[in-house]
Design a protein around this motif. Sequence first.
Motif, PDB file in Angstrom:
ATOM      1  N   MET A 210      24.211 -74.525  -0.848  1.00 30.19           N
ATOM      2  CA  MET A 210      23.496 -74.211  -2.009  1.00 30.19           C
ATOM      3  C   MET A 210      22.510 -75.358  -2.060  1.00 30.19           C
ATOM      4  N   ILE A 211      21.430 -74.720  -2.562  1.00 32.85           N
ATOM      5  CA  ILE A 211      20.244 -75.632  -2.790  1.00 32.85           C
ATOM      6  C   ILE A 211      19.724 -75.264  -4.496  1.00 32.85           C
ATOM      7  N   ASN A 212      19.320 -76.086  -5.137  1.00 35.11           N
ATOM      8  CA  ASN A 212      18.962 -75.947  -6.286  1.00 35.11           C
ATOM      9  C   ASN A 212      19.717 -74.673  -7.024  1.00 35.11           C
ATOM     10  N   GLY A 213      20.660 -74.517  -6.891  1.00 39.31           N
ATOM     11  CA  GLY A 213      21.512 -73.363  -7.418  1.00 39.31           C
ATOM     12  C   GLY A 213      21.491 -71.985  -6.438  1.00 39.31           C
ATOM     13  N   VAL A 214      20.823 -72.017  -5.674  1.00 38.06           N
ATOM     14  CA  VAL A 214      20.656 -70.866  -4.847  1.00 38.06           C
ATOM     15  C   VAL A 214      21.561 -71.007  -3.550  1.00 38.06           C
ATOM     16  N   ASN A 215      22.366 -69.899  -3.332  1.00 35.06           N
ATOM     17  CA  ASN A 215      23.240 -69.877  -2.145  1.00 35.06           C
ATOM     18  C   ASN A 215      22.278 -69.477  -1.058  1.00 35.06           C
ATOM     19  N   LEU A 216      22.301 -70.101   0.106  1.00 37.51           N
ATOM     20  CA  LEU A 216      21.400 -69.899   1.314  1.00 37.51           C
ATOM     21  C   LEU A 216      22.671 -69.531   2.403  1.00 37.51           C
ATOM     22  N   THR A 217      22.136 -68.459   3.214  1.00 37.35           N
ATOM     23  CA  THR A 217      22.958 -68.142   4.640  1.00 37.35           C
ATOM     24  C   THR A 217      21.979 -68.313   5.402  1.00 37.35           C
ATOM     25  N   VAL A 218      22.361 -69.166   6.711  1.00 39.70           N
ATOM     26  CA  VAL A 218      21.561 -69.465   7.959  1.00 39.70           C
ATOM     27  C   VAL A 218      22.524 -68.820   9.107  1.00 39.70           C
ATOM     28  N   ARG A 219      21.892 -67.837   9.789  1.00 38.21           N
ATOM     29  CA  ARG A 219      22.386 -67.571  11.105  1.00 38.21           C
ATOM     30  C   ARG A 219      21.309 -67.628  12.031  1.00 38.21           C
ATOM     31  N   VAL A 220      21.672 -67.865  13.259  1.00 41.09           N
ATOM     32  CA  VAL A 220      21.119 -67.827  14.718  1.00 41.09           C
ATOM     33  C   VAL A 220      21.315 -66.829  15.503  1.00 41.09           C
ATOM     34  N   TYR A 221      20.290 -66.118  15.978  1.00 43.23           N
ATOM     35  CA  TYR A 221      20.564 -64.859  17.076  1.00 43.23           C
ATOM     36  C   TYR A 221      19.581 -65.138  18.108  1.00 43.23           C
ATOM     37  N   TYR A 222      19.982 -64.486  19.113  1.00 43.78           N
ATOM     38  CA  TYR A 222      18.957 -64.272  20.204  1.00 43.78           C
ATOM     39  C   TYR A 222      18.596 -62.909  19.782  1.00 43.78           C
ATOM     40  N   ILE A 223      17.117 -62.510  20.091  1.00 37.46           N
ATOM     41  CA  ILE A 223      16.566 -61.512  20.217  1.00 37.46           C
ATOM     42  C   ILE A 223      16.068 -61.089  21.313  1.00 37.46           C
ATOM     43  N   GLY A 224      15.677 -59.595  21.471  1.00 37.21           N
ATOM     44  CA  GLY A 224      15.087 -59.036  22.572  1.00 37.21           C
ATOM     45  C   GLY A 224      13.783 -59.783  22.962  1.00 37.21           C
ATOM     46  N   ASP A 225      13.625 -60.195  24.366  1.00 36.60           N
ATOM     47  CA  ASP A 225      12.530 -60.793  24.952  1.00 36.60           C
ATOM     48  C   ASP A 225      11.780 -59.924  25.607  1.00 36.60           C
ATOM     49  N   ASN A 226      10.605 -59.336  25.434  1.00 34.55           N
ATOM     50  CA  ASN A 226       9.730 -58.404  26.171  1.00 34.55           C
ATOM     51  C   ASN A 226       8.464 -59.183  26.870  1.00 34.55           C
ATOM     52  N   ALA A 227       8.187 -60.402  26.881  1.00 35.48           N
ATOM     53  CA  ALA A 227       7.093 -61.081  27.252  1.00 35.48           C
ATOM     54  C   ALA A 227       7.126 -61.029  28.920  1.00 35.48           C
ATOM     55  N   SER A 228       5.706 -60.974  29.238  1.00 33.11           N
ATOM     56  CA  SER A 228       5.490 -61.045  30.927  1.00 33.11           C
ATOM     57  C   SER A 228       5.174 -62.429  30.990  1.00 33.11           C
ATOM     58  N   TYR A 229       6.319 -63.090  31.954  1.00 32.98           N
ATOM     59  CA  TYR A 229       6.075 -64.483  32.175  1.00 32.98           C
ATOM     60  C   TYR A 229       5.318 -64.706  33.233  1.00 32.98           C
ATOM     61  N   ASN A 230       4.690 -63.786  33.758  1.00 29.69           N
ATOM     62  CA  ASN A 230       3.796 -63.989  34.909  1.00 29.69           C
ATOM     63  C   ASN A 230       2.065 -63.913  34.389  1.00 29.69           C
ATOM     64  N   ASP A 231       1.816 -63.934  32.991  1.00 28.18           N
ATOM     65  CA  ASP A 231       0.629 -64.034  32.468  1.00 28.18           C
ATOM     66  C   ASP A 231       0.511 -65.477  32.183  1.00 28.18           C
ATOM     67  N   GLN A 232      -0.906 -65.898  32.155  1.00 28.22           N
ATOM     68  CA  GLN A 232      -0.964 -67.143  31.753  1.00 28.22           C
ATOM     69  C   GLN A 232      -0.849 -67.522  30.198  1.00 28.22           C
ATOM     70  N   ASN A 233      -1.399 -66.602  29.253  1.00 29.25           N
ATOM     71  CA  ASN A 233      -0.995 -66.467  27.942  1.00 29.25           C
ATOM     72  C   ASN A 233       0.112 -65.464  27.704  1.00 29.25           C
ATOM     73  N   LEU A 234       1.301 -65.832  26.698  1.00 26.43           N
ATOM     74  CA  LEU A 234       2.109 -65.049  26.409  1.00 26.43           C
ATOM     75  C   LEU A 234       2.014 -64.632  25.189  1.00 26.43           C
ATOM     76  N   SER A 235       2.760 -63.326  25.012  1.00 26.44           N
ATOM     77  CA  SER A 235       2.511 -62.586  23.668  1.00 26.44           C
ATOM     78  C   SER A 235       3.764 -61.868  23.389  1.00 26.44           C
ATOM     79  N   PHE A 236       4.428 -62.058  22.366  1.00 25.56           N
ATOM     80  CA  PHE A 236       5.655 -61.500  22.080  1.00 25.56           C
ATOM     81  C   PHE A 236       5.493 -60.564  21.010  1.00 25.56           C
TER      82      PHE A 236
END
Length: 73
Positions: free
Chosen positions: A1-27
């Motif tokens: 609870m921060i300043n009277g507001v309840n916060l829920t924090v979750r951490v997930y893995y999400i799908g990864d569709n980047a091409s790691y062979n490229d010099q610049n990555l884009s997701f």
Amino acid sequence: MINGVNLTVRVYYIGDNASYNDQNLSFSYNYNNIANKTNIKLIKITSDNNVTIYYPTCNIGASKFLSLEEISR
């Protein structure tokens, strides 16, 4: 609870569709595509008054802004 507001924090893995062979990555993120271990983690913060913040972050390596010297190479 921060300043009277309840916060829920979750951490997930999400799908990864980047091409790691490229010099610049884009997701493109699909926050509903929860996956097993990938290179992208999604930090989701939800408040009790229906505000949600999504923060995708790299699971491996380090991210940084390029310097002018690096860009001009």
